[in-house]
Scaffold this active site. Structure first.
Site, PDB file in Angstrom:
ATOM      1  N   TYR A  93       0.821  -1.219   0.000  1.00 25.25           N
ATOM      2  CA  TYR A  93       0.000   0.000   0.000  1.00 25.25           C
ATOM      3  C   TYR A  93       0.856   1.271   0.000  1.00 25.25           C
ATOM      4  CZ  TYR A  93      -3.616  -3.389   1.199  1.00 25.25           C
ATOM      5  OH  TYR A  93      -4.479  -4.470   1.193  1.00 25.25           O
ATOM      6  N   TYR A 470     -11.280  -1.283   0.595  1.00 28.36           N
ATOM      7  CA  TYR A 470     -11.157  -0.878   1.997  1.00 28.36           C
ATOM      8  C   TYR A 470      -9.833  -0.168   2.243  1.00 28.36           C
ATOM      9  CZ  TYR A 470      -7.698  -3.915   4.366  1.00 28.36           C
ATOM     10  OH  TYR A 470      -6.543  -4.488   4.816  1.00 28.36           O
ATOM     11  N   ARG A 471      -8.918  -0.244   1.287  1.00 27.90           N
ATOM     12  CA  ARG A 471      -7.558   0.269   1.481  1.00 27.90           C
ATOM     13  C   ARG A 471      -6.887   0.260   0.113  1.00 27.90           C
ATOM     14  NH1 ARG A 471      -3.948  -3.151   5.808  1.00 27.90           N
ATOM     15  NH2 ARG A 471      -2.154  -1.797   5.981  1.00 27.90           N
TER      16      ARG A 471
END
Ligand code: ADP
Length: 527
Positions: A93, A470-471
């Site tokens: 991420y 969600y991310r």
């Protein structure tokens, strides 16, 4: 390559700011230039034309709240953007890299105190630099009968993972839900404690999250509204026994039946934790490498996948679940689970029982027993070369139909771009976290570029079908935030109104989660 600078600052002004930062935390705790800054770079650069995207200009490592406040005074004066990380291991991420190139990383890894563990009330209070491994070791060394819930990679920070709403695999696997109480430093240097922490000499900060009046803990998750310097988490009392089970199913289409069978067991709490439905390739990667089965171009052909699964004796889908509690309860629940899944044709069921203090050997199994591991990193060896990954992480309704739909969507697109479907579903209560990792060789610009294009396409497909992430990786934060666009982006408007109120100079993590402070709003969408 020339030196990275914060946008809008000259080299001379930036050097003055760095001198002041060194005055606040000591020269060795300012990383400016040189090889050490490489630790703050992320391997995933989806647009090879722009190698400077997400590059930090420096990092500063405070050891205390007072030092953080001194840094904030300097950052406000210079309008220096800071990017807060706890240990910066947010891999897939963005790692420790900032959204806005040229930001200074505010690295909290030196703040490593475990401030309190309460065995009776089963909680801990930790600083940002405390990792899951650290807290687990602390509990074991002192013989405390409490479990910490580790995410897939145990070396990360408890604070960092919780703030990102990470998850693990025991009944305490929803990290945002088992968090209780925070200390936060705001951009103006004010220090607050949430909930019952508002009592100057309180007793219940880690016991009751709401407190009195509005409740703010969630506001500091996946946001850029403050710097979290202390965080409370609930710990799971060690059960007297537990059982680890695996159910292997042969057909791709069995995913639907697995999910339909699992949901009622999850909702009635026969299964009380984040069970995982793991795709065949991810399961196989735990025990072999891709080149053993296929080394041609593109995604692995179906015939090679079939041959691999048969040879390894693993399923197309593999449900890993656990039961926790007294042996009588385990037996009763186990019988219910086996009866339910035995209805899936060809399902192979295995299970093993453990005493509460016994430690299983395999990495994934250890996670189910509250023991951090690094087993998930095997994935980086799957394709060989200099492995890295970026994840597609949509929320999936907990129905067989939705799971099949997301799986088919992801697998088809991944094959189109030359990647294997390397994924699985982790069971919440009414939703599944669907995680599909795109594994690439970071030394190969073409493959990295293809991974970048693929992620964007996957997100668009998912959005068109009514799903949201969600991310995301830094590269897609604006894209994802824009997808949450109800009423012309009312949610993001609120976030940016709050942002401007609590951080008027826009110094904290500009662009995090698509939230841009007024000063940097023109950067939205740019890398
Ligand atoms: P981990 O090392 O556990 O993977 P990181 O330290 O990389 O976690 O943190 C993940 C993300 O969470 C960061 O990119 C940042 O956006 C946010 N974050 C981490 N620590 C803090 C903190 N102490 N205060 C505010 N936000 C934080």
């Amino acid at each position: 390559m020339t030196r990275a600078l914060p946008p809008n600052l000259s080299e001379a002004t930036f050097d003055r700011a760095l001198d002041e930062l060194a005055g606040a935390v000591g020269r060795p705790n300012v990383v400016a230039g040189g090889g050490d800054l490489a630790a703050y770079a992320d391997p995933f650069l989806p647009s090879p034309e722009n190698p400077r995207a997400f590059v930090a200009s420096a990092a500063v490592l405070p050891a205390s709240v007072d030092e953080i406040r001194a840094i904030l005074r300097i950052a406000n004066a210079y309008r220096l953007p800071l990017w807060t990380v706890s240990t910066g291991r947010n891999f897939a991420y963005g790692g420790a890299a900032p959204r806005l190139a040229g930001s200074v990383v505010l690295d909290l890894k030196r703040m490593t105190r475990i401030l309190e563990v309460n065995e009776t009330l089963a909680y801990a209070l930790v600083e940002p630099g405390v990792t899951y491994f650290d807290l687990h070791a602390y509990l074991r060394e002192r013989g405390l009968r409490l479990w910490v819930d580790p995410p897939a990679a145990g070396w990360g920070s408890i604070v960092g993972n919780t703030l990102e709403r990470g998850f693990g695999y025991t009944p305490y696997g929803d990290h945002a839900a088992t968090q209780c109480g925070m200390e936060v430093v705001l951009a103006n240097g004010d220090v607050l404690r949430t909930g019952m922490g508002g009592l100057a000499a309180g007793t219940s900060w880690q016991l009751y999250r709401p407190g009195f009046g509005p409740s703010y803990d969630a506001m500091f998750m996946q946001s850029n509204f403050g710097i979290v310097t202390k965080l409370g988490i609930w710990l799971m009392p060690q059960p007297s026994a537990y059982l680890l089970g695996e159910i292997q199913c042969r057909e791709e289409s069995d995913l639907e039946a697995i999910v339909e069978t699992l949901r009622p067991l999850r909702l009635d709490e026969t299964i009380r934790h984040h069970a995982v439905v793991e795709g065949g390739i991810r399961r196989a990667a735990g025990v072999s490498s891709r080149a053993q089965w296929y080394d041609g171009p593109g995604a692995m052909p179906e015939s090679a996948v079939d041959a691999m699964l048969a040879k390894l004796g693993v399923g197309r889908w593999n449900l890993h679940y656990a039961l926790y509690g007294a042996p009588e309860l385990l037996d009763a629940r186990h019988a219910i689970v086996e009866r339910a899944f035995a209805r899936i044709r060809g399902a192979r069921l295995t299970a093993a029982k453990y005493a509460g203090d016994a430690e299983p050997v395999g990495g994934a199994d250890r996670n189910f027993a509250g023991i951090p591991s690094m087993g998930a990193f095997r994935m980086l060896d799957w394709r060989g070369g200099d492995g890295a990954h970026v994840d597609f992480s949509p929320i999936c309704p907990f129905t067989g139909r939705d799971a099949m739909r997301q799986y088919t969507l992801a697998k088809t697109r991944m094959a189109e771009y030359g990647f294997d479907y390397y994924g699985g579903f982790t069971a919440g209560e009414r939703h599944l976290h669907h995680i599909a990792a795109v594994i690439f060789n970071r030394g190969d610009a073409r493959q990295t570029g293809a991974a970048g294009d693929l992620l964007r396409v996957l997100m668009s497909d998912a959005h068109a079908a009514g799903y949201g992430e969600y991310r995301t990786h830094l590269a897609y934060m604006d894209f994802a935030a824009a997808q949450y666009g109800f009423n012309e982006g009312a949610l993001l408007r609120l976030s940016e109104t709050i942002k401007d109120a609590v951080d008027p100079e826009g110094i904290l993590s500009p662009g995090k989660q698509g939230i841009w402070p007024r000063a940097w709003r023109g950067w939205r969408g740019y890398t």
